[in-house]
Scaffold this active site. Structure first.
Site, PDB file in Angstrom:
ATOM      1  CB  ALA A   1     -19.793 -30.230  -8.006  1.00 22.89           C
ATOM      2  CE  LYS A   2     -19.544 -35.725  -1.961  1.00 29.28           C
ATOM      3  NZ  LYS A   2     -20.821 -35.946  -1.561  1.00 29.28           N
ATOM      4  N   GLY A   3     -15.964 -32.774  -4.132  1.00 32.75           N
ATOM      5  CA  GLY A   3     -14.440 -32.371  -3.939  1.00 32.75           C
ATOM      6  C   GLY A   3     -14.036 -32.975  -2.560  1.00 32.75           C
TER       7      GLY A   3
END
Ligand code: NAD
Length: 420
Positions: free
Chosen positions: A110-112
């Protein structure tokens, strides 16, 4: 630069090119595996409002992309930078699940991030904004679902603010929800230096294979933040002369080797490496094209495009940043006989120690720094050897071999789970 396509479109194109020899569509007809592997599970856009110190309200867009959890809960950093957008976060989340597969840890990707000029905010504004982000993220993250971590412009301080916010919301100390925390709040020894040190662990394996002795070799490092500075310190510890370093402000060069601890102290005090005594100030490009054995791009994506790849003088490029070399640039480097050690292997030390932090949080039993870094080195060396062996057997690049290995692992997990 390969223009006209977004970062994620280019990342996906490269993935499909690397996946082609695996003939997934032929081996598993009708299962749409390639589409599954290149489509994020979930992309979330949040609106964040911040009351500035002067009383006015600022509105920011924030993102979390949970790309793939076939191998385990989502894992990936949070980036606070003005250029953050959904496309960039999607590409970074995509690389993240491939990276966890490369080093064989039980996580997805994931990434944010927040599209904000974070550095220009006051300390109080930074805390309010980070805690606001933690509040809106609360429903989407957790120690068994999705665990954020630091990335560009975020570090232990931001992770501590987040874990504290979640404790206030749920009443629970769910330390494992975020990694890269300060040590006294359940962080892991060695996490701070893990990515940069890991880059050099992998570099050392590749150098051994190429017959380059680290003692007396030379290196240039682009980016002097968490990854670049710790990579430079580790290089010096292993006898390498770091002759050129750059950050956002510009570059410095000294053919006899820069005093890295002193440069770090200088950059901390002044905000940049530029103006460091006993070094010449040079351009960004001069650092990337410095004559040396190893080049470590450790800043942002697309630092090395096709034009620059023609001018690089290093014998090996080890990707500390995510996606610093465009696809065409990578081909040019290989054609020129310059070995490229890909990001999903080279900078996987950070996520590996994040995994160790998560394990320690589950057990509430903490390891020494030596244990952490030695276990990290074991994992990275094992991954490097598997990839290098595959590359030699099939006469393919390390990047191709790393992608093949990652894709095979994720495909196997997806098939075992049932692809519907
Ligand atoms: P950071 O914010 O600590 O440091 C970034 C550095 O790059 C700063 O020194 C900045 O001045 C410099 N920089 C920015 N633009 C530049 C330019 N055009 N030329 C030269 N220098 C420039 O970030 P970080 O955590 O060190 O991350 C760097 C890269 O490594 C990113 O691609 C990130 O996704 C990747 N990465 C980080 C980790 C981690 O654990 N921090 C793990 C894996 C990958």
């Amino acid at each position: 630069m390969e223009t006209g396509f977004s970062l994620f479109e280019r990342a996906k194109g490269l993935f499909l090119q690397y996946a082609a020899p695996l003939r997934l569509e032929e081996r598993y007809p009708g299962l749409a595996l390639l589409e599954r592997l290149t489509t994020p599970d979930k992309s979330i856009i949040y609106r964040l409002t911040l009351q500035r110190d002067d009383g006015t309200i600022a509105v920011y867009s924030a993102y979390r992309v949970q790309f793939n959890d076939d191998l385990g809960p989502y894992k990936g950093g949070l980036r606070f930078h003005p250029k953050v957008n959904l496309d960039e976060i999607t590409a970074l989340a995509f690389w993240m699940y491939l990276k966890t597969a490369v080093v064989n840890i039980p996580f997805g990707g994931a990434k944010g991030g927040i599209a904000v000029d974070y550095k220009s905010l006051s300390l109080a504004e930074k805390e309010r904004l980070t805690k606001k982000f933690a509040i809106v993220l609360a429903r989407d993250v957790g120690p068994n679902t999705d665990m954020p971590a630091p990335d560009v412009n975020t570090g232990e301080r931001e992770m501590a603010w987040m874990v504290h916010t979640w404790r206030m919301i749920s009443g629970e100390y769910a330390r494992g929800t975020v990694t890269g925390k300060p040590i006294d709040l359940g962080g892991s020894q060695g996490r701070r230096e893990a990515t940069g040190t890991g880059v050099v662990v992998v570099l050392a394996e590749a150098a051994k294979e190429m017959g380059i002795d680290l003692e007396g070799a030379t290196a240039a490092v682009q980016g002097f933040g968490n990854v670049g500075s710790h990579a430079a310190l580790e290089l010096v510890r292993r006898g390498v002369r770091v002759v050129a370093v750059s950050d956002l402000g510009g570059g410095v060069w000294n053919r006899h080797g820069l005093d890295i601890p002193a440069l770090l102290e200088y950059a901390r005090r002044t905000g940049s490496v530029v103006g460091f005594p006993y070094a010449e100030t040079v351009s960004h490009e001069a650092v990337l094209c410095a004559p040396c054995d190893f080049l470590i791009p450790a800043a942002l994506e697309d630092a090395i495009d096709a034009d620059l790849a023609l001018k690089i003088q290093a014998r090996m490029v080890v990707e500390g940043a995510n996606g610093p070399t465009t696809a065409r640039a990578g081909e040019i480097l290989e054609e020129r006989g310059i070995r490229l050690v890909p990001d999903i292997l080279a900078n996987a030390g950070g996520v590996t120690v994040s995994y160790f932090e998560w394990v320690q949080n589950r057990q509430e039993f903490y390891w020494t720094k030596e244990e952490v870094l030695s276990r990290m080195a074991d994992k990275l060396i094992q991954a490097y050897r598997q990839i290098s062996e595959r590359a030699q057997d099939r006469k393919i690049t390390l990047r191709q071999a790393a992608y093949e290995l990652a894709i095979e692992r994720v495909v196997q997990a997806a098939l075992e789970r049932g692809v519907q």
